[in-house]
Design a protein around this motif. Structure first.
Motif, PDB file in Angstrom:
ATOM      1  N   VAL A  85       4.068  -0.304   5.065  1.00  0.00           N
ATOM      2  CA  VAL A  85       3.187  -0.020   3.929  1.00  0.00           C
ATOM      3  C   VAL A  85       2.290  -1.240   3.787  1.00  0.00           C
ATOM      4  O   VAL A  85       2.779  -2.368   3.635  1.00  0.00           O
ATOM      5  N   LEU A  86       0.988  -1.030   3.877  1.00  0.00           N
ATOM      6  CA  LEU A  86       0.032  -2.129   3.798  1.00  0.00           C
ATOM      7  C   LEU A  86      -0.491  -2.287   2.379  1.00  0.00           C
ATOM      8  O   LEU A  86      -0.745  -1.294   1.687  1.00  0.00           O
ATOM      9  N   ILE A  87      -0.643  -3.546   1.958  1.00  0.00           N
ATOM     10  CA  ILE A  87      -1.210  -3.820   0.641  1.00  0.00           C
ATOM     11  C   ILE A  87      -2.305  -4.877   0.800  1.00  0.00           C
ATOM     12  O   ILE A  87      -2.242  -5.715   1.708  1.00  0.00           O
ATOM     13  N   ASP A 106       1.321   4.062   4.176  1.00  0.00           N
ATOM     14  CA  ASP A 106       0.357   4.096   3.079  1.00  0.00           C
ATOM     15  C   ASP A 106      -0.415   2.786   3.067  1.00  0.00           C
ATOM     16  O   ASP A 106       0.025   1.776   3.641  1.00  0.00           O
ATOM     17  N   VAL A 107      -1.581   2.798   2.420  1.00  0.00           N
ATOM     18  CA  VAL A 107      -2.391   1.601   2.231  1.00  0.00           C
ATOM     19  C   VAL A 107      -2.710   1.523   0.742  1.00  0.00           C
ATOM     20  O   VAL A 107      -3.377   2.407   0.202  1.00  0.00           O
ATOM     21  N   LEU A 108      -2.220   0.477   0.083  1.00  0.00           N
ATOM     22  CA  LEU A 108      -2.346   0.368  -1.364  1.00  0.00           C
ATOM     23  C   LEU A 108      -3.129  -0.885  -1.750  1.00  0.00           C
ATOM     24  O   LEU A 108      -3.036  -1.917  -1.084  1.00  0.00           O
ATOM     25  N   ASP A 116       3.823   3.802  -7.324  1.00  0.00           N
ATOM     26  CA  ASP A 116       3.193   4.179  -6.045  1.00  0.00           C
ATOM     27  C   ASP A 116       3.843   3.423  -4.894  1.00  0.00           C
ATOM     28  O   ASP A 116       4.106   3.994  -3.821  1.00  0.00           O
ATOM     29  N   LEU A 117       4.109   2.143  -5.104  1.00  0.00           N
ATOM     30  CA  LEU A 117       4.701   1.332  -4.051  1.00  0.00           C
ATOM     31  C   LEU A 117       6.141   1.774  -3.765  1.00  0.00           C
ATOM     32  O   LEU A 117       6.545   1.895  -2.605  1.00  0.00           O
ATOM     33  N   LEU A 118       6.910   2.000  -4.813  1.00  0.00           N
ATOM     34  CA  LEU A 118       8.297   2.440  -4.612  1.00  0.00           C
ATOM     35  C   LEU A 118       8.357   3.780  -3.896  1.00  0.00           C
ATOM     36  O   LEU A 118       9.208   3.987  -3.017  1.00  0.00           O
ATOM     37  N   GLU A 119       7.465   4.697  -4.247  1.00  0.00           N
ATOM     38  CA  GLU A 119       7.447   6.001  -3.575  1.00  0.00           C
ATOM     39  C   GLU A 119       7.106   5.842  -2.101  1.00  0.00           C
ATOM     40  O   GLU A 119       7.721   6.483  -1.232  1.00  0.00           O
TER      41      GLU A 119
END
Length: 214
Positions: A85-87, A106-108, A116-119
């Motif tokens: 997961v990229l942030i 995902d890209v957040l 959103d991050l936990l999901e």
């Protein structure tokens, strides 16, 4: 808790050069009982040789040295690539597309909404656990197939093709009784309780590749 059980506990690896972000994310993930390890750079992560347990990597896109995107694309080339997961504080469309094409879950954008991050992380871990289970099942199937003799492999392929014992006997120039013996050995070694199940296993072997079945 046993060592073997500990190996199966999912872990979140956080790679971010901002210490405050690392600690905030550690607190978030540990609040939902996820083991968490933090690193300031890709180099630190690689140097630590993290354990091979179900996981998710939460990775900052903009890092000193090797960037998050470059590291993700490198991992994507591996057969057992870990889910990422990229942030980032700044995510443009081109960057997001590049990351998703390389397989990012995902890209957040920072500041990241916790839910959103936990999901995204839970989805990544579930995917990783499923892929690991599939790899174990595939390896077990290939290991069982490797115990067959060449004649048994030949008989298995013909049974899977729908041929009767009499037809197989004619094809391989054996007596029908000998074919029945080989067929029984195949069923036992492959752990198949019916011809239908053996056919499914044969299909799985073809999908597994490696020249297992014609």
């Amino acid at each position: 808790m046993s060592a073997s059980a500990d190996k199966e506990l999912p872990t979140v690896y956080v790679i971010d050069d901002d210490a405050s972000v690392r600690e905030a994310l550690r607190g978030l993930f540990e609040s939902v009982r996820l083991l968490t390890e933090t690193y300031a750079s890709v180099q630190d992560f690689l140097a630590s040789a993290p354990s091979n347990r179900p996981c998710c990597i939460v990775l900052d896109i903009r890092l000193p040295g090797q960037s998050g995107l470059e590291f993700q694309e490198m991992l994507a080339k591996q057969s057992d690539a870990r889910p990422i997961v990229l942030i980032s504080g700044h995510v443009d469309v081109q960057m997001a597309v590049r990351a998703m094409k390389a397989g990012a879950v995902d890209v957040l954008t920072k500041p990241v909404r916790e839910q959103d991050l936990l999901e995204a992380v839970n989805r990544a871990i579930a995917n990783d656990q499923r892929h690991r289970s599939e790899r174990r099942a595939r390896q077990s199937l290939l290991s069982r197939y490797a115990t067959l003799s060449e004649r048994e492999k030949q008989v298995m392929a013909l049974v899977a093709a729908g041929k009767l014992n009499k037809q197989i006997a004619a094809d391989v120039e054996l007596t029908e009784a000998t074919v029945k013996l080989h067929r029984g050995q195949v069923m036992r070694k492959m752990g198949a309780e019916s011809v239908a199940q053996l056919v499914r296993l044969a299909d799985m072997l073809r999908d597994a590749g490696g020249g297992a079945l014609p």
